[in-house]
Design a protein around this motif. Structure first.
Motif, PDB file in Angstrom:
ATOM      1  N   VAL A 242     -43.552 -43.791  31.223  1.00 57.58           N
ATOM      2  CA  VAL A 242     -44.800 -43.623  31.969  1.00 57.58           C
ATOM      3  C   VAL A 242     -45.648 -44.887  31.932  1.00 57.58           C
ATOM      4  O   VAL A 242     -46.207 -45.293  32.956  1.00 57.58           O
ATOM      5  N   PHE A 243     -45.732 -45.513  30.782  1.00 50.35           N
ATOM      6  CA  PHE A 243     -46.558 -46.712  30.677  1.00 50.35           C
ATOM      7  C   PHE A 243     -45.817 -47.966  31.135  1.00 50.35           C
ATOM      8  O   PHE A 243     -46.269 -48.666  32.047  1.00 50.35           O
ATOM      9  N   VAL A 244     -44.686 -48.271  30.508  1.00 50.14           N
ATOM     10  CA  VAL A 244     -44.072 -49.581  30.756  1.00 50.14           C
ATOM     11  C   VAL A 244     -43.241 -49.594  32.037  1.00 50.14           C
ATOM     12  O   VAL A 244     -43.464 -50.428  32.920  1.00 50.14           O
TER      13      VAL A 244
ATOM     14  N   ALA B  98     -43.123 -51.389  37.632  1.00 47.18           N
ATOM     15  CA  ALA B  98     -42.803 -51.077  39.022  1.00 47.18           C
ATOM     16  C   ALA B  98     -44.039 -51.070  39.918  1.00 47.18           C
ATOM     17  O   ALA B  98     -43.991 -51.511  41.074  1.00 47.18           O
ATOM     18  N   GLU B  99     -45.166 -50.615  39.384  1.00 44.47           N
ATOM     19  CA  GLU B  99     -46.368 -50.425  40.202  1.00 44.47           C
ATOM     20  C   GLU B  99     -47.296 -51.631  40.192  1.00 44.47           C
ATOM     21  O   GLU B  99     -47.922 -51.953  41.206  1.00 44.47           O
TER      22      GLU B  99
ATOM     23  N   GLY C  60     -39.066 -58.969  37.119  1.00 42.05           N
ATOM     24  CA  GLY C  60     -39.634 -57.834  37.833  1.00 42.05           C
ATOM     25  C   GLY C  60     -39.006 -56.498  37.498  1.00 42.05           C
ATOM     26  O   GLY C  60     -39.213 -55.521  38.229  1.00 42.05           O
ATOM     27  N   THR C  61     -38.284 -56.418  36.385  1.00 43.93           N
ATOM     28  CA  THR C  61     -37.499 -55.215  36.087  1.00 43.93           C
ATOM     29  C   THR C  61     -37.762 -54.712  34.681  1.00 43.93           C
ATOM     30  O   THR C  61     -37.750 -55.480  33.714  1.00 43.93           O
ATOM     31  N   PHE C  62     -37.984 -53.406  34.572  1.00 41.96           N
ATOM     32  CA  PHE C  62     -38.015 -52.714  33.289  1.00 41.96           C
ATOM     33  C   PHE C  62     -37.546 -51.297  33.577  1.00 41.96           C
ATOM     34  O   PHE C  62     -38.294 -50.462  34.083  1.00 41.96           O
TER      35      PHE C  62
ATOM     36  N   ILE D 239     -36.947 -59.629  21.187  1.00 44.88           N
ATOM     37  CA  ILE D 239     -37.872 -58.639  20.644  1.00 44.88           C
ATOM     38  C   ILE D 239     -39.277 -58.884  21.186  1.00 44.88           C
ATOM     39  O   ILE D 239     -39.993 -57.950  21.564  1.00 44.88           O
ATOM     40  N   GLY D 240     -39.670 -60.166  21.256  1.00 44.50           N
ATOM     41  CA  GLY D 240     -40.985 -60.508  21.770  1.00 44.50           C
ATOM     42  C   GLY D 240     -41.179 -60.086  23.212  1.00 44.50           C
ATOM     43  O   GLY D 240     -42.282 -59.685  23.611  1.00 44.50           O
ATOM     44  N   GLU D 241     -40.121 -60.173  24.009  1.00 40.70           N
ATOM     45  CA  GLU D 241     -40.224 -59.748  25.414  1.00 40.70           C
ATOM     46  C   GLU D 241     -40.567 -58.268  25.508  1.00 40.70           C
ATOM     47  O   GLU D 241     -41.450 -57.865  26.284  1.00 40.70           O
ATOM     48  N   LEU D 242     -39.898 -57.443  24.717  1.00 39.01           N
ATOM     49  CA  LEU D 242     -40.189 -56.010  24.723  1.00 39.01           C
ATOM     50  C   LEU D 242     -41.603 -55.741  24.241  1.00 39.01           C
ATOM     51  O   LEU D 242     -42.347 -54.963  24.853  1.00 39.01           O
ATOM     52  N   ARG D 243     -41.975 -56.404  23.153  1.00 38.48           N
ATOM     53  CA  ARG D 243     -43.316 -56.211  22.598  1.00 38.48           C
ATOM     54  C   ARG D 243     -44.391 -56.576  23.610  1.00 38.48           C
ATOM     55  O   ARG D 243     -45.386 -55.863  23.791  1.00 38.48           O
ATOM     56  N   ARG D 244     -44.230 -57.691  24.287  1.00 40.57           N
ATOM     57  CA  ARG D 244     -45.237 -58.145  25.243  1.00 40.57           C
ATOM     58  C   ARG D 244     -45.335 -57.186  26.432  1.00 40.57           C
ATOM     59  O   ARG D 244     -46.441 -56.945  26.950  1.00 40.57           O
ATOM     60  N   CYS D 245     -44.220 -56.641  26.867  1.00 35.92           N
ATOM     61  CA  CYS D 245     -44.260 -55.658  27.951  1.00 35.92           C
ATOM     62  C   CYS D 245     -45.052 -54.426  27.529  1.00 35.92           C
ATOM     63  O   CYS D 245     -45.877 -53.905  28.299  1.00 35.92           O
ATOM     64  N   ILE D 246     -44.819 -53.960  26.306  1.00 33.59           N
ATOM     65  CA  ILE D 246     -45.522 -52.781  25.811  1.00 33.59           C
ATOM     66  C   ILE D 246     -47.008 -53.042  25.708  1.00 33.59           C
ATOM     67  O   ILE D 246     -47.835 -52.226  26.141  1.00 33.59           O
ATOM     68  N   VAL D 247     -47.379 -54.182  25.113  1.00 31.86           N
ATOM     69  CA  VAL D 247     -48.799 -54.495  24.941  1.00 31.86           C
ATOM     70  C   VAL D 247     -49.500 -54.582  26.289  1.00 31.86           C
ATOM     71  O   VAL D 247     -50.599 -54.043  26.487  1.00 31.86           O
ATOM     72  N   THR D 248     -48.880 -55.238  27.254  1.00 26.33           N
ATOM     73  CA  THR D 248     -49.479 -55.369  28.578  1.00 26.33           C
ATOM     74  C   THR D 248     -49.664 -54.017  29.258  1.00 26.33           C
ATOM     75  O   THR D 248     -50.684 -53.747  29.885  1.00 26.33           O
TER      76      THR D 248
END
Length: 254
Positions: free
Chosen positions: A152-154, A159-160, A193-195, A242-251
């Motif tokens: 729901v969040f990431v 995508a949005e 542009g993908t998650f 790992i940092g890529e995932l973390r940064r996506c979550i934080v954003t």
């Protein structure tokens, strides 16, 4: 999870949060830099009021919050807002329409789930701020919280509102993450542009694996691990990945 169970969890975590606010409102909250426990209470109260209006008016109010809320004592605001939120839930069915930022689910049920998870995370914030032990989290609620955050969040956020993630994902070589806990697994694929999130670990090797009990994994993905606290989560992979995932979550959760 049944909506009645979300409401039970909401009630229990609200009671824990409220008690901690009363105990030490001036304590700093390490997981919310710059906030005290009183600030945390005000934030949760404002969130409850905002979602109550989203259900009542079938659209999220904006701008928010109203200036007059700043003058209200935080614990009083929290209590008043919680009572109003429960009244609104009681007056509606989970499938009734309600405005939300999450376009795939515009129902009251979305807010029942979201407010249960919101309250859970913020009572953990209050526990970290006041130095109290983190109370147990039911495995079902913790697994659901990880699922909500990833999908729901990431995933929806990328995508949005992809522009917010451009600096993180534009140069991504394309990575795969597997998150595992008791009774649930998720496979995440990233790239420019993908998650994308799928249930299950899949058969191929992942660039990063994150494994832990439900509560520990929930706290890891939400960055709610206490300083100096021994973690039960095992993370395998390169720091860049790992940092890529973390940064996506934080954003996605700012």
């Amino acid at each position: 999870m049944d909506f009645s169970r979300y409401l039970d969890h909401l009630a229990a975590d609200f009671a824990r949060l409220r008690a901690l606010v009363h105990t030490d409102p001036a304590a700093s909250v390490p997981s919310c830099p710059g906030w005290t426990v009183a600030d945390l209470a005000r934030h949760v109260g404002e969130v409850y009021l905002h979602k109550t209006l989203a259900m009542r008016e079938n659209a999220e109010p904006s701008p928010w919050p109203p200036k007059e809320l700043a003058d209200e004592e935080p614990l009083r605001l929290l209590d008043r807002a919680y009572a109003g939120l429960l009244d609104e839930f009681a007056a509606r069915e989970p499938e009734d329409p309600a405005g939300s930022w999450y376009t795939p689910d515009q129902t009251v049920g979305f807010w029942i789930r979201r407010m249960a998870q919101e309250t859970l995370i913020h009572r953990i914030d209050a526990e970290l701020g006041t130095g109290q032990p983190v109370a147990p989290v039911g495995d079902g609620l913790a697994v659901d919280g990880v699922d909500e955050l990833l999908k729901v969040f990431v995933a929806f956020g990328v995508a949005e509102w992809g522009d917010y993630f451009t600096d993180i994902l534009a140069g991504s070589p394309g990575r795969t993450y597997v998150l595992r806990t008791d009774g649930a697994q998720w496979r995440v694929r990233t790239g420019p542009g993908t998650f994308l999130v799928e249930d299950g670990a899949g058969e191929n090797a992942a660039d990063v694996t994150v494994t832990g009990p439900p509560t520990a994994l929930l706290r890891w993905v939400w960055n709610r691990e206490g300083a100096g606290e021994r973690t039960e989560v095992t993370v395998e992979g390169t720091p860049d990945a790992i940092g890529e995932l973390r940064r996506c979550i934080v954003t996605a959760t700012q």
